[in-house]
Design a protein around this motif. Structure first.
Motif, PDB file in Angstrom:
ATOM      1  N   UNK A 161       0.755  -1.596   0.116  1.00 49.25           N
ATOM      2  CA  UNK A 161       0.131   0.004  -0.156  1.00 49.25           C
ATOM      3  C   UNK A 161       0.859   1.141  -0.477  1.00 49.25           C
ATOM      4  N   UNK A 162       2.042   1.822   1.085  1.00 48.74           N
ATOM      5  CA  UNK A 162       2.853   2.176   0.944  1.00 48.74           C
ATOM      6  C   UNK A 162       3.376   3.190  -0.375  1.00 48.74           C
ATOM      7  N   UNK A 219      -3.647  14.931  -4.779  1.00 46.59           N
ATOM      8  CA  UNK A 219      -1.626  14.912  -4.730  1.00 46.59           C
ATOM      9  C   UNK A 219      -2.132  15.020  -2.989  1.00 46.59           C
ATOM     10  N   UNK A 220      -3.242  15.317  -2.510  1.00 47.57           N
ATOM     11  CA  UNK A 220      -3.798  15.840  -0.926  1.00 47.57           C
ATOM     12  C   UNK A 220      -4.217  14.599  -0.952  1.00 47.57           C
ATOM     13  N   UNK A 221      -5.287  14.276  -1.331  1.00 48.70           N
ATOM     14  CA  UNK A 221      -5.368  12.790  -0.642  1.00 48.70           C
ATOM     15  C   UNK A 221      -4.831  11.353  -0.596  1.00 48.70           C
ATOM     16  N   UNK A 275      -3.647   9.487   3.181  1.00 45.92           N
ATOM     17  CA  UNK A 275      -3.636   8.282   2.737  1.00 45.92           C
ATOM     18  C   UNK A 275      -1.950   7.644   3.473  1.00 45.92           C
ATOM     19  N   UNK A 276      -1.210   7.842   3.064  1.00 42.73           N
ATOM     20  CA  UNK A 276       0.684   7.699   3.481  1.00 42.73           C
ATOM     21  C   UNK A 276       0.347   7.913   4.176  1.00 42.73           C
ATOM     22  N   UNK A 317       0.469   5.977   9.921  1.00 41.43           N
ATOM     23  CA  UNK A 317       0.053   5.736  11.924  1.00 41.43           C
ATOM     24  C   UNK A 317      -0.561   4.794  11.655  1.00 41.43           C
ATOM     25  N   UNK A 318      -0.754   3.647  11.370  1.00 38.22           N
ATOM     26  CA  UNK A 318      -1.792   2.324  11.289  1.00 38.22           C
ATOM     27  C   UNK A 318      -0.696   1.760  12.130  1.00 38.22           C
TER      28      UNK A 318
END
Length: 552
Positions: free
Chosen positions: A412-413, A455-457, A461-462, A467-468
């Motif tokens: 994901x990242x 880009x902001x979204x 998400x990153x 954080x998770x």
């Protein structure tokens, strides 16, 4: 791509629309040169000093320039870019390296050494002029203060009215506002003679409908405290109570304040013996003023004694489920307890009208501290008496952590970062296409807004993925530590002391949510179904939600 940068130093200049005049001149020059300016390429810092490089719009300008989004930059004058020559030289070199052409309206930049020297000299003169003005202003104020002039002071405090220097030569002065002066004397008498608290004074003033200096009927405690500290009320106003120093590092911005400070300095208090006193009409006697200072000092000592350690078991964990403000512990006064054993309530901050201009923003119920403490502790004890549940949770967290390392980090990242890089390149290509005239303004503006939104979204998400991962690691460490701890204290939970109870609760409980008809205990781990609902939330209903009427 064409851009402009404008700046004014003070809030007063911003209110007087001085920055708008700069923008109008720059737009006229851009139009005269046959260039086109879009709204997103206007960088304006209003009310921010030119002595610092940390300015929101200047930072955005430099970021945009580094991406290759600017070819031509218009500025009114070199001192609008920076008041310091070293900063000017740094920025001009940075823009030149990127390939940006800078045009000043009052100075044409040439390519000869003489032209460069002239620009440097202008920057040095601007810096020198600023330092000279500040020093003249400082010494002028100091001289007038030593001469007893009140016009060096800030606005007249509550109880006075400032009269400017008259054309006939009469000096500026403070005159007494009789209506406000009565309120000032009453405040000092309540504190100095009746020994009331500032909170009680605030309530009395608000209930009487007395207006503050700004016309409000709700008196904040900090306003009253500042009045009680002001020596002007005993006839000796003070000049030089604070001084400016180099800006200190800020851990986090104050509430309702910008992340980037407008001023490049910090303010510190000056020792009382270094103040310069200026005679003004007195509203209270010196003896009463000094008595009030002694009472405030006594209040501070008592407050420090009360604040030592936590007073309530769930302090810092209880929140309102409706307005989301915190609950705090409120002890009942001996008179209200009517001779019974002392007790307290957890009370929602949103129900305190004095905190919000005299009007409550929440009507949630208050709850007895010992009842809520007992229920939460029972839930925690039940969990700790069954270490096998912690062991099961330990294994589950470990599996989740390992899965996250495989899936989130590696897939994901990384995927999100690749998408972000692709969008950044697409944004640069779009800006280049517009600059070369391949697309017109009507097509460019919606596309660039859409790209920025994407880009902001992706950035969000990153950040969420990272954080998770941190949360999973923290929870894993908490559970693994508590598994051993539960086995150690299982036999002595009934006789454990207050501080140990708090430590255990804070390790296991994330928060306690108070609703009108129920209480939700949100655990950091998931207890068994007989104790909780879903997702580690234990719900309690019934007679626990008893309350009583209290003044706001």
């Amino acid at each position: 791509m064409v851009a402009l940068y404008a700046r004014v130093s003070s809030d007063q200049q911003a209110k007087n629309n001085n920055v708008d005049s700069q923008i109008d001149l720059l737009k006229a020059k851009i139009e005269a040169d046959g260039e086109t300016l879009i709204e997103d390429m206007m960088f304006v810092d209003a009310g921010i000093s030119g002595a610092t490089l940390i300015r929101p719009q200047l930072e955005r300008l430099r970021d945009t320039a580094s991406l290759g989004g600017i070819d031509l930059l218009y500025i009114l004058a070199p001192d609008r870019l920076s008041r310091k020559y070293a900063h000017q030289a740094l920025l001009m070199e940075e823009f030149a390296d990127i390939g940006i052409q800078v045009r000043f309206l009052n100075h044409d930049i040439g390519t000869t050494p003489e032209d460069e020297m002239l620009l440097q000299m202008q920057g040095m003169f601007a810096e020198y002029e600023r330092a000279k003005i500040m020093e003249r202003n400082r010494r002028g104020k100091l001289h007038r203060a030593k001469g007893g002039s009140v016009n060096v002071l800030s606005n007249a405090p509550f109880g006075y009215r400032y009269i400017r220097k008259q054309q006939d030569g009469q000096a500026a002065q403070y005159i007494i506002n009789l209506h406000q002066a009565t309120t000032v004397r009453q405040i000092f008498q309540w504190i100095g003679e009746e020994r009331l608290s500032i909170g009680e004074v605030s309530r009395r003033l608000s209930n009487a409908g007395i207006e503050t200096q700004t016309g409000k009927t709700s008196w904040d405690r900090s306003v009253i405290w500042g009045m009680l500290q002001n020596p002007a009320y005993m006839g000796r106003a003070a000049f030089g109570k604070t001084k400016t120093t180099e800006r200190r590092n800020i851990i986090r911005p104050q509430k309702h304040s910008a992340e980037t400070p407008k001023k490049p300095y910090s303010v510190e208090k000056v020792n009382r013996e270094d103040w310069i006193e200026i005679a003004v009409p007195a509203l209270v006697s010196e003896a009463l003023f000094l008595t009030v200072q002694e009472q405030l000092e006594e209040n501070r000592k008592q407050a420090r004694q009360r604040r030592r350690g936590a007073a309530h078991l769930l302090q810092g964990l209880v929140v309102c489920g409706h307005c989301h403000y915190a609950y705090y512990g409120k002890k009942i006064s001996p008179s209200s307890a009517k001779g019974k054993k002392a007790y307290a309530y957890y009370r929602c901050i949103g129900t305190d009208g004095y905190r919000f201009g005299g009007q409550r923003i929440c009507d949630n119920k208050q709850i007895r501290t010992e009842r809520l403490d007992e229920i939460v502790w029972q839930q925690v004890v039940e969990l700790l008496k069954h270490p096998e549940r912690l062991e099961k949770e330990h294994e589950r967290r470990l599996d989740l952590l390992q899965q996250d390392k495989k899936v989130n980090n590696n897939d994901d990242t990384i995927t999100l970062k690749k998408q972000k890089n692709s969008l950044d390149k697409g944004q640069s290509r779009l800006i280049d296409s517009y600059a070369e005239g391949l697309i017109d303004k009507e097509d460019f503006e919606p596309k660039i807004r859409q790209l920025k939104s994407k880009i902001q979204q992706i950035n969000q998400q990153i950040e969420a993925c990272q954080h998770h991962e941190v949360n999973q690691m923290e929870l894993f460490l908490v559970v693994s530590r508590l598994e051993e701890f539960a086995k150690t204290v299982a036999g002595s939970l009934d006789n454990i002391d207050f501080n140990s109870q708090r430590e255990i609760i804070r390790a296991l409980v994330k928060r306690v949510e108070i609703y009108k008809e129920e209480v939700n205990i949100v655990f950091r781990i998931e207890p068994q179904n007989d104790l909780s609902g879903n997702n580690g939330i234990s719900t309690i209903k019934g007679k626990l939600m008893q309350h009583c009427k209290r003044s706001s």
